[in-house]
Design a protein around this motif. Structure first.
Motif, mmCIF file in Angstrom:
data_model
loop_
_atom_site.group_PDB
_atom_site.id
_atom_site.type_symbol
_atom_site.label_atom_id
_atom_site.label_comp_id
_atom_site.label_asym_id
_atom_site.label_seq_id
_atom_site.Cartn_x
_atom_site.Cartn_y
_atom_site.Cartn_z
ATOM 1 N N ASP A 89 0.821 -1.216 0.000
ATOM 2 C CA ASP A 89 0.000 0.000 0.000
ATOM 3 C C ASP A 89 0.853 1.263 0.000
ATOM 4 O O ASP A 89 0.562 2.245 0.698
ATOM 5 C CB ASP A 89 -0.951 0.007 1.199
ATOM 6 N N GLY A 90 1.952 1.228 -0.769
ATOM 7 C CA GLY A 90 2.797 2.393 -0.929
ATOM 8 C C GLY A 90 3.842 2.606 0.138
ATOM 9 O O GLY A 90 4.606 3.589 0.085
ATOM 10 N N THR A 91 3.925 1.709 1.109
ATOM 11 C CA THR A 91 4.928 1.819 2.176
ATOM 12 C C THR A 91 5.922 0.690 2.046
ATOM 13 O O THR A 91 5.536 -0.469 1.845
ATOM 14 C CB THR A 91 4.262 1.774 3.563
ATOM 15 N N ASN A 92 7.210 1.007 2.166
ATOM 16 C CA ASN A 92 8.271 0.011 2.126
ATOM 17 C C ASN A 92 8.616 -0.437 3.540
ATOM 18 O O ASN A 92 8.716 0.388 4.459
ATOM 19 C CB ASN A 92 9.513 0.573 1.444
ATOM 20 N N TYR A 93 8.829 -1.738 3.694
ATOM 21 C CA TYR A 93 9.165 -2.311 4.998
ATOM 22 C C TYR A 93 10.478 -3.082 4.892
ATOM 23 O O TYR A 93 10.702 -3.814 3.920
ATOM 24 C CB TYR A 93 8.056 -3.246 5.474
ATOM 25 N N SER A 94 11.334 -2.904 5.898
ATOM 26 C CA SER A 94 12.606 -3.620 5.988
ATOM 27 C C SER A 94 12.566 -4.521 7.219
ATOM 28 O O SER A 94 12.351 -4.046 8.341
ATOM 29 C CB SER A 94 13.771 -2.638 6.093
ATOM 30 N N PRO A 132 2.576 -7.364 18.830
ATOM 31 C CA PRO A 132 2.338 -5.917 18.772
ATOM 32 C C PRO A 132 2.771 -5.298 17.445
ATOM 33 O O PRO A 132 3.615 -5.836 16.727
ATOM 34 C CB PRO A 132 3.173 -5.367 19.930
ATOM 35 N N ASP A 133 2.159 -4.185 17.142
ATOM 36 C CA ASP A 133 2.506 -3.416 15.943
ATOM 37 C C ASP A 133 4.004 -3.115 15.965
ATOM 38 O O ASP A 133 4.537 -2.627 16.962
ATOM 39 C CB ASP A 133 1.700 -2.117 15.934
ATOM 40 N N PRO A 139 4.109 -4.475 10.226
ATOM 41 C CA PRO A 139 3.042 -3.557 10.614
ATOM 42 C C PRO A 139 1.854 -4.276 11.234
ATOM 43 O O PRO A 139 1.571 -5.437 10.939
ATOM 44 C CB PRO A 139 2.636 -2.922 9.276
ATOM 45 N N GLY A 140 1.135 -3.554 12.098
ATOM 46 C CA GLY A 140 -0.125 -4.047 12.629
ATOM 47 C C GLY A 140 0.018 -4.941 13.842
ATOM 48 O O GLY A 140 0.999 -5.673 13.993
ATOM 49 N N GLU A 141 -0.969 -4.846 14.726
ATOM 50 C CA GLU A 141 -1.072 -5.782 15.844
ATOM 51 C C GLU A 141 -1.824 -7.014 15.349
ATOM 52 O O GLU A 141 -2.952 -6.913 14.852
ATOM 53 C CB GLU A 141 -1.826 -5.144 17.003
ATOM 54 N N VAL A 142 -1.203 -8.161 15.484
ATOM 55 C CA VAL A 142 -1.790 -9.404 14.998
ATOM 56 C C VAL A 142 -2.149 -10.296 16.185
ATOM 57 O O VAL A 142 -1.315 -10.513 17.074
ATOM 58 C CB VAL A 142 -0.825 -10.150 14.053
ATOM 59 N N THR A 143 -3.370 -10.781 16.185
ATOM 60 C CA THR A 143 -3.815 -11.725 17.207
ATOM 61 C C THR A 143 -4.014 -13.085 16.542
ATOM 62 O O THR A 143 -4.835 -13.217 15.628
ATOM 63 C CB THR A 143 -5.131 -11.262 17.855
ATOM 64 N N LEU A 144 -3.260 -14.058 17.000
ATOM 65 C CA LEU A 144 -3.315 -15.410 16.429
ATOM 66 C C LEU A 144 -3.684 -16.403 17.513
ATOM 67 O O LEU A 144 -3.090 -16.414 18.593
ATOM 68 C CB LEU A 144 -1.970 -15.796 15.815
ATOM 69 N N THR A 145 -4.677 -17.240 17.228
ATOM 70 C CA THR A 145 -5.042 -18.350 18.106
ATOM 71 C C THR A 145 -4.844 -19.650 17.350
ATOM 72 O O THR A 145 -5.299 -19.785 16.205
ATOM 73 C CB THR A 145 -6.503 -18.240 18.574
ATOM 74 N N VAL A 146 -4.148 -20.583 17.978
ATOM 75 C CA VAL A 146 -3.886 -21.894 17.380
ATOM 76 C C VAL A 146 -4.461 -22.952 18.322
ATOM 77 O O VAL A 146 -4.078 -23.019 19.492
ATOM 78 C CB VAL A 146 -2.386 -22.130 17.161
ATOM 79 N N ALA A 147 -5.401 -23.746 17.812
ATOM 80 C CA ALA A 147 -6.063 -24.760 18.614
ATOM 81 C C ALA A 147 -5.637 -26.155 18.167
ATOM 82 O O ALA A 147 -5.571 -26.437 16.964
ATOM 83 C CB ALA A 147 -7.577 -24.618 18.503
ATOM 84 N N ARG A 168 -1.104 -6.400 6.373
ATOM 85 C CA ARG A 168 0.236 -6.985 6.520
ATOM 86 C C ARG A 168 0.223 -8.414 5.994
ATOM 87 O O ARG A 168 -0.839 -9.057 5.935
ATOM 88 C CB ARG A 168 0.654 -6.945 7.978
ATOM 89 N N PRO A 169 1.381 -8.929 5.558
ATOM 90 C CA PRO A 169 1.435 -10.317 5.109
ATOM 91 C C PRO A 169 1.415 -11.275 6.295
ATOM 92 O O PRO A 169 1.982 -10.980 7.357
ATOM 93 C CB PRO A 169 2.778 -10.399 4.368
ATOM 94 N N VAL A 170 0.746 -12.409 6.133
ATOM 95 C CA VAL A 170 0.754 -13.467 7.134
ATOM 96 C C VAL A 170 0.976 -14.806 6.437
ATOM 97 O O VAL A 170 0.546 -15.005 5.304
ATOM 98 C CB VAL A 170 -0.549 -13.525 7.963
ATOM 99 N N ASN A 171 1.654 -15.683 7.128
ATOM 100 C CA ASN A 171 1.872 -17.041 6.630
ATOM 101 C C ASN A 171 2.294 -17.873 7.826
ATOM 102 O O ASN A 171 3.414 -17.727 8.312
ATOM 103 C CB ASN A 171 2.943 -17.069 5.537
ATOM 104 N N PHE A 172 1.394 -18.697 8.337
ATOM 105 C CA PHE A 172 1.658 -19.444 9.566
ATOM 106 C C PHE A 172 1.838 -20.930 9.240
ATOM 107 O O PHE A 172 1.225 -21.466 8.329
ATOM 108 C CB PHE A 172 0.510 -19.278 10.550
ATOM 109 N N SER A 173 2.670 -21.594 10.053
ATOM 110 C CA SER A 173 2.898 -23.022 9.848
ATOM 111 C C SER A 173 3.430 -23.645 11.133
ATOM 112 O O SER A 173 3.797 -22.930 12.075
ATOM 113 C CB SER A 173 3.894 -23.266 8.703
ATOM 114 N N SER A 174 3.461 -24.963 11.149
ATOM 115 C CA SER A 174 4.068 -25.721 12.236
ATOM 116 C C SER A 174 5.274 -26.452 11.667
ATOM 117 O O SER A 174 5.178 -27.131 10.648
ATOM 118 C CB SER A 174 3.068 -26.726 12.818
ATOM 119 N N HIS A 175 6.421 -26.274 12.349
ATOM 120 C CA HIS A 175 7.697 -26.757 11.811
ATOM 121 C C HIS A 175 8.159 -28.033 12.525
ATOM 122 O O HIS A 175 9.278 -28.111 13.021
ATOM 123 C CB HIS A 175 8.752 -25.665 11.948
ATOM 124 N N GLY A 176 7.267 -29.041 12.547
ATOM 125 C CA GLY A 176 7.657 -30.317 13.132
ATOM 126 C C GLY A 176 8.657 -31.052 12.261
ATOM 127 O O GLY A 176 8.594 -31.004 11.029
#
Length: 342
Positions: A89-94, A132-133, A139-147, A168-176
Motif C-alpha cells: 500500500d505504498g509503504t516500504n518495509y525492511s 504488537p505493531d 506492521p499491525g497488531e496481529v492476534t493469532l489463536t492456534v487450537a 500486513r502479510p501473514v503465513n503461519f505453519s508448524s515446523h515439526g
C-alpha cells in the motif's frame, strides 16, 4: 483422556514453561509447550505395537533455544522473504535479515520464540499470542489463536485463526521434524513419500522462488507416485535434497497434501490442509546436535511437511495472496494423521 500439564523447564530468563500432554484411547501421546507452540513428542505404535517417539526434539529448554525452529509454530511469515524487504500500500518495509540475504520464519525472534497464553477446553488446547505493531518490523497488531486436538483416529488437528489491525502479510505453519523410524533412528532414506502436487516452485541460489510455477512431470520433483527417498534425494540438483514448496489446489478445502510411509516399521503419516502449498524439507541444514534421550541428529535425519502459502508471496504478484487486512479473518486447518500398515 483429559489434557494434563506439567512444568517442562525454564527459559534462560527464568520463566517457567508448561507442557501439555494429549493421550487418546490408542495410547498415542502428543506433547506441546506454551513456549513457541513447540511439539516436543509424538509417540505412536509400529506394526508390532511398539511405541516410539517420531518427533525430533530436546530434553530441555536450552536445546530448543539453540535449535532454531524444531517443532515450533512459525510466524508472522513462515518461510523466506527475499532481501528482507516488501512494499504494501505504498509503504516500504525492511525486516530483520537472518537467512543469508533473506528474512526467514518471522525474523530473529518469531512466534516460535514467544510465550503463548494457553487454555484447555475438554480435549482441545488453545494457544493465543498477540504480536504488537512493529514487532520484527512488521506492521499491525496481529492476534493469532492456534487450537490443537488429538482424536481417537490418531489425527492431530491444528486450527489457526488470526486478525490484524493493519494490512500486513501473514503465513503461519508448524515446523515439526519427523522420522517415522523413531526420532533418533538416523537418516530418512528408507521413507517412501507421495505428495499430491502437479507443480512446484523452482528457487534461486538463495532459496527464493524464481516466480515460475513449474509442472513436476518429467522432473525430480514428481512425487505424485510413491518414491523412496534414498532413490530420489541424490537426483535433486545441488545435492541438498528437498526444500521446496509443492503447489496444492487453490480450493481452500481441506484435502490430502502428502503421505509418508516407513516400510520397516509399518508407520505412516498423512498431512491434510486447507493451505495452497506444503514445503517438503528433508533437513539438509540439520546440524549435528544432541537430541532428546541421547539421540544424535544430523543432515537428512528428519523431514518436515510445512503447510503454508507460497514463500515470498508478498513480493510475487502471481502467487496466492497473503495480505491480511483489518476486518478480515485468516483461517487455516492442517492435520497430521498417524497409522500403521500390516
Amino acid at each position: 483422556m483429559p489434557i494434563s500439564k506439567d512444568i517442562f523447564g525454564k527459559t534462560a530468563e527464568g520463566e517457567a514453561v508448561t507442557r501439555y500432554t494429549f493421550k487418546n484411547k490408542n495410547n498415542v501421546i502428543v506433547r506441546i509447550l506454551d513456549y513457541g507452540g513447540i511439539i516436543t513428542d509424538i509417540i505412536v505404535p509400529d506394526r508390532e505395537g511398539k511405541m516410539e517417539d517420531i518427533s525430533l526434539g530436546f530434553d530441555d529448554m536450552e536445546g530448543y533455544a539453540k535449535s532454531g525452529y524444531v517443532g515450533a509454530l512459525i510466524g508472522r511469515v513462515a518461510n523466506r522473504i527475499a532481501g528482507g524487504q516488501f512494499s504494501l500500500d505504498g509503504t516500504n518495509y525492511s525486516l530483520v535479515v537472518n537467512d543469508g540475504p533473506n528474512s526467514l520464519h518471522g525474523g530473529t525472534r518469531g512466534f516460535g520464540k514467544r510465550f503463548w497464553e494457553a487454555s484447555v477446553d475438554g480435549n482441545k488446547l488453545s494457544l493465543k499470542y498477540i504480536s504488537p505493531d512493529g514487532e520484527e518490523n512488521y506492521p499491525g497488531e496481529v492476534t493469532l489463536t492456534v487450537a490443537y486436538e488429538l482424536t481417537d483416529e490418531n489425527e492431530l488437528i491444528i486450527d489457526y485463526t488470526a486478525t490484524s489491525t493493519k494490512a500486513r502479510p501473514v503465513n503461519f505453519s508448524s515446523h515439526g521434524y519427523f522420522n517415522l523410524g523413531g526420532h533418533g533412528s538416523g537418516k530418512v532414506y528408507d521413507h517412501v513419500v507421495r505428495i499430491n502436487a502437479d507443480s512446484f516452485l523452482p528457487v534461486d541460489d538463495n532459496a527464493i522462488p524464481t516466480g515460475d510455477i513449474r509442472k513436476v512431470e518429467g522432473t525430480e520433483w514428481d512425487l505424485r507416485s510413491p518414491v523412496r527417498l534414498a532413490d530420489r534425494l541424490e537426483q535433486v540438483p545441488g545435492g541438498k535434497g528437498f526444500d521446496h514448496n509443492f503447489n496444492l489446489s487453490l480450493s481452500g478445502e481441506k484435502r490430502l497434501a502428502a503421505r509418508i510411509e516407513h516400510p520397516p516399521s509399518g508407520r505412516w503419516m498423512e498431512c491434510h490442509t486447507t493451505e495452497p502449498g506444503v514445503q517438503f524439507y528433508t533437513s539438509f541444514y540439520l546440524q549435528d546436535m544432541a537430541g532428546k534421550g541421547g539421540a544424535n541428529y544430523s543432515q537428512f535425519g528428519g523431514f518436515c511437511l510445512e503447510a503454508q502459502h507460497y514463500p515470498d508471496s508478498i513480493n510475487q504478484p502471481s502467487f496466492p495472496n497473503t495480505v491480511l487486512r483489518p476486518g478480515e479473518t485468516y483461517r487455516q486447518t492442517t492435520s497430521y494423521t498417524f497409522g500403521v500398515s500390516c
